[in-house]
Write an enzyme that holds these catalytic residues in place. Structure first.
Site, short mmCIF file in Angstrom:
data_model
loop_
_atom_site.label_atom_id
_atom_site.label_comp_id
_atom_site.label_asym_id
_atom_site.label_seq_id
_atom_site.Cartn_x
_atom_site.Cartn_y
_atom_site.Cartn_z
N GLY A 114 0.28 -1.73 0.23
CA GLY A 114 -0.15 0.16 -0.33
C GLY A 114 1.26 0.88 -0.32
N ASN A 150 -7.34 4.93 9.17
CA ASN A 150 -7.35 3.01 9.95
C ASN A 150 -7.10 3.18 10.90
OD1 ASN A 150 -4.65 5.52 9.50
ND2 ASN A 150 -3.64 4.05 9.88
N GLY A 196 -2.40 -5.30 0.40
CA GLY A 196 -2.67 -7.13 0.64
C GLY A 196 -3.32 -7.87 1.93
N HIS A 197 -2.46 -7.32 2.73
CA HIS A 197 -3.12 -8.13 3.97
C HIS A 197 -3.65 -7.20 5.13
CE1 HIS A 197 0.41 -4.71 6.81
NE2 HIS A 197 0.42 -3.28 5.47
N THR A 246 10.17 -8.58 -11.33
CA THR A 246 8.64 -9.97 -11.30
C THR A 246 7.54 -10.00 -10.43
OG1 THR A 246 11.23 -10.81 -12.45
CG2 THR A 246 9.42 -12.60 -11.82
N CYS A 274 3.89 3.81 18.89
CA CYS A 274 3.81 3.22 17.34
C CYS A 274 4.84 2.73 16.91
CB CYS A 274 2.07 4.18 16.43
SG CYS A 274 3.25 4.99 15.96
C1 LIG Z 1 -1.78 -0.11 6.57
C2 LIG Z 1 -1.80 1.17 5.44
C3 LIG Z 1 -1.05 1.19 4.34
C4 LIG Z 1 0.27 0.95 4.39
O1 LIG Z 1 -0.17 -0.88 3.78
P1 LIG Z 1 1.31 -1.21 3.31
O2 LIG Z 1 0.74 -2.43 2.97
O3 LIG Z 1 1.46 -1.96 4.67
O4 LIG Z 1 2.50 -0.94 2.90
C5 LIG Z 1 -1.17 2.32 4.10
N1 LIG Z 1 -2.81 3.60 4.51
C6 LIG Z 1 -3.15 2.83 5.20
C7 LIG Z 1 -4.35 3.88 5.50
C8 LIG Z 1 -3.22 1.70 6.40
O5 LIG Z 1 -3.93 0.97 7.08
#
Ligand SMILES: *Cc1c(COP(=O)(O)O)cnc(C)c1O
Length: 384
Positions: free
Chosen positions: A72, A152, A201-202, A238, A323
């Site tokens: 992300g 978040n 993804g996570h 890749t 954090c």
């Molecule tokens: C976790 C998060 C990200 C970052 O995503 P990653 O895949 O961990 O780099 C960005 N924006 C928000 C709102 C998130 O909660």
């Protein structure tokens, strides 16, 4: 083994069954490089295109508008830096909110060192921006608005469609960080009027280290990562075939479960129980909020101590303070919604998932009530 109740799904999620099943074949049997011409490679390429179709379908996009990235954070960097570079001649002004994720805020801070100007829109006590203030902040040289779809830390859902309309009416590109929103609320890139949208993804039951950037057709964004020309020359490297297959399956699964009414019910049960604790308050928007996020502040409590004591009961949660940076500054989001420092220090975010049971919730309410009580008894500032 000690029971673990994982209520930190906004930080990361376990890989879902849907994602795991989609990924496994590409780790050990169908491990080809999608750029290779022989059948094992073509097989991987086909899996990538299936995944692209699924992601496109989940957000109302076309497959050629979906680009897979490394996370992300990368998608946010790509969107912001590339729009800035591409539109530099037109203008150098960008609008965002004060409560974005660091992946947006720190990228914009970097752009400020490169001569760009950024307006940070303040938010009200629910974490909402004012659309009126947004309209007023627009200038002739504004090239981009980047405002997250949902926050978040406090779960507030932004009026993305309205923001998108304001942007498009003014000929300004609109990026939204939808990492928390994707798979939790319905998202349709056309209805929302977004030009760029980030997914990770996570946060949705797939792997860490894989993400998506939706780029609206016709937008010729320069690449962030140069190399062998994968992803139509837009994002070299890749491809993480298994991770991508997993992300698509996880998103498809999540979207098939919308709206998350069951999760919302559990969240509200948790909120009701926690608010019975004296001098506790709820943070974020009471109505427009993500189904899985409950967030609070407690007077005369230090967030870190609360987390450690909850951990001793097997409860995984998070606090806005301290954090990742290891700093003791309270969260910029909680300060952004107007909480004083000492209150913001006592924050707690409990983020649920589909697997969270009513028993888990009762257990957490009971233990949290005890923990807060104990900490206050030791606190020099607490007064009944
Ligand atoms: C976790 C998060 C990200 C970052 O995503 P990653 O895949 O961990 O780099 C960005 N924006 C928000 C709102 C998130 O909660």
């Amino acid at each position: 083994m000690k029971k673990t109740i994982y209520l930190d799904n906004a930080a990361t999620t376990k890989v879902s069954k849907a994602a795991l099943d989609a990924m496994l074949p590409f780790l050990h049997e169908r491990y080809g490089n999608p750029s290779s011409v022989y059948s094992v490679g073509r097989d991987a390429k086909e899996a990538m295109e299936t995944a692209r179709n699924k992601v496109a379908q989940a957000i109302g996009a076309r497959p050629e508008e979906i680009f897979f990235t490394g996370c992300g954070t990368e998608s946010n960097n790509w969107a912001l830096k590339s729009v800035a570079a591409m539109r530099k001649e037109k203008g150098q002004h960008i609008i965002t909110s004060t409560i974005e994720h660091p992946a947006v805020l720190n990228t914009l801070k970097y752009l400020e060192t490169q001569g760009y100007e950024v307006t940070y829109l303040g938010v009200d006590k629910f974490g909402q921006i004012s659309l009126d203030a947004l309209t007023k902040a627009i200038r002739k040289d504004t090239i981009l608005i980047s405002i997250m779809a949902a926050n978040n830390e406090i779960g507030t859902i932004f009026p993305t469609a309205e923001i998108g309309k304001i942007a498009s009416d003014n000929g300004i590109l609109f990026h939204t960080d939808a990492v928390q929103a994707a798979g939790s609320i319905p998202l349709d890139v056309r209805k929302l009027n977004v030009d760029l949208l980030t997914i990770s993804g996570h946060k949705i039951g797939a792997l860490k280290g894989v993400g998506v950037l939706f780029i609206k057709k016709g937008l010729k964004l320069p690449p962030l990562i140069h190399g062998g020309g994968q992803e139509h020359g837009m994002r070299s490297g890749t491809e993480n075939v298994a991770g991508i297959a997993g992300l698509a399956a996880a998103l498809e699964y999540r979207v098939s479960r919308l709206p998350q009414d069951n999760l919302t019910k559990k969240r509200d049960r948790l909120i009701e129980g926690v608010l019975k604790i004296k001098k506790s308050a709820f943070t974020g928007d009471p109505v427009n909020r993500l189904p899985g996020i409950a967030s609070f502040v407690f007077e005369a409590i230090e967030g870190e101590s609360m987390l450690l004591m909850l951990d001793a009961f097997g409860i995984c949660a998070s606090s806005g303070s301290a954090c990742s940076s290891g700093s003791l500054d309270p969260s910029h989001v909680l300060l952004g919604i107007g909480l004083p420092h000492e209150i913001a220090h006592g924050s707690l975010r409990l983020s649920l998932c589909e697997d969270t049971t009513d028993e888990d919730i009762d257990y957490v309410i009971e233990k949290l009530t005890d923990v807060v009580d104990k900490l206050r008894k030791m606190s020099p500032v607490w007064q009944e």
